[in-house]
Design a protein around this motif. Structure first.
Motif, mmCIF file in Angstrom:
data_model
loop_
_atom_site.group_PDB
_atom_site.id
_atom_site.type_symbol
_atom_site.label_atom_id
_atom_site.label_comp_id
_atom_site.label_asym_id
_atom_site.label_seq_id
_atom_site.Cartn_x
_atom_site.Cartn_y
_atom_site.Cartn_z
ATOM 1 N N UNK A 123 1.005 -1.099 0.201
ATOM 2 C CA UNK A 123 0.071 0.044 0.086
ATOM 3 C C UNK A 123 0.693 1.253 -0.053
ATOM 4 N N UNK A 124 1.941 1.289 0.764
ATOM 5 C CA UNK A 124 3.045 2.266 0.811
ATOM 6 C C UNK A 124 3.592 2.716 -0.515
ATOM 7 N N UNK A 125 4.065 1.636 -1.385
ATOM 8 C CA UNK A 125 4.609 1.668 -2.450
ATOM 9 C C UNK A 125 3.656 2.216 -3.740
ATOM 10 N N UNK A 126 2.318 1.717 -3.499
ATOM 11 C CA UNK A 126 1.355 2.484 -4.355
ATOM 12 C C UNK A 126 1.013 3.757 -4.085
ATOM 13 N N UNK A 127 0.999 4.151 -2.920
ATOM 14 C CA UNK A 127 0.835 5.458 -2.460
ATOM 15 C C UNK A 127 1.549 6.254 -3.072
ATOM 16 N N UNK A 128 2.873 5.981 -2.767
ATOM 17 C CA UNK A 128 4.017 6.745 -3.139
ATOM 18 C C UNK A 128 3.995 6.944 -4.714
#
Length: 130
Positions: A10-15
């Motif tokens: 989720x963090x990679x997708x948000x960034x």
């Protein structure tokens, strides 16, 4: 696949979404705002600007010399006032008087330029249609 892997994905997708949004906003800003450096160069390279600078240069030089000259004058004159005026008050008065002197010189240059300007614009710039 645990909870930490899910949070990382989720963090990679948000960034990735934020980076894409920032790049799109930068691209839109570049489209929206003109290049002011090019516009300034167009103005500075005109013969009208050279004429204006030549006629205004005495006022600009007087303004640049007024500040240190006035401070020197007031510095040498302090010995006659030091008995009844404290130094911080004298410096504050000198600061405002020197700024007023610079302002008067610059305003005299602006008034001179306004009175001696012809009917045409001083800085004609062609609008670019890109």
């Amino acid at each position: 696949m645990g909870v930490t892997d899910f949070i990382e994905s989720v963090k990679r997708w948000t960034v990735g979404q934020l980076d894409r949004t920032d790049k799109e906003e930068e691209h839109e800003k570049q489209k929206k705002f003109p290049n002011l450096g090019e516009d300034i160069q167009l103005v500075v390279r005109t013969p009208e600007f050279e004429n204006v600078m030549n006629s205004a240069s005495p006022f600009l030089l007087a303004s640049l010399g007024a500040w240190p000259g006035y401070w020197l004058y007031r510095g040498f004159d302090y010995h006659s006032h030091r008995a009844h005026v404290p130094l911080p008050v004298y410096i504050r008065q000198t600061f405002y008087q020197a700024k007023m002197l610079q302002f008067v010189i610059i305003m005299a240059g602006i008034i001179y330029m306004a009175k001696h300007q012809t009917g045409e614009n001083i800085f004609p710039v062609d609008n670019k249609n890109d």
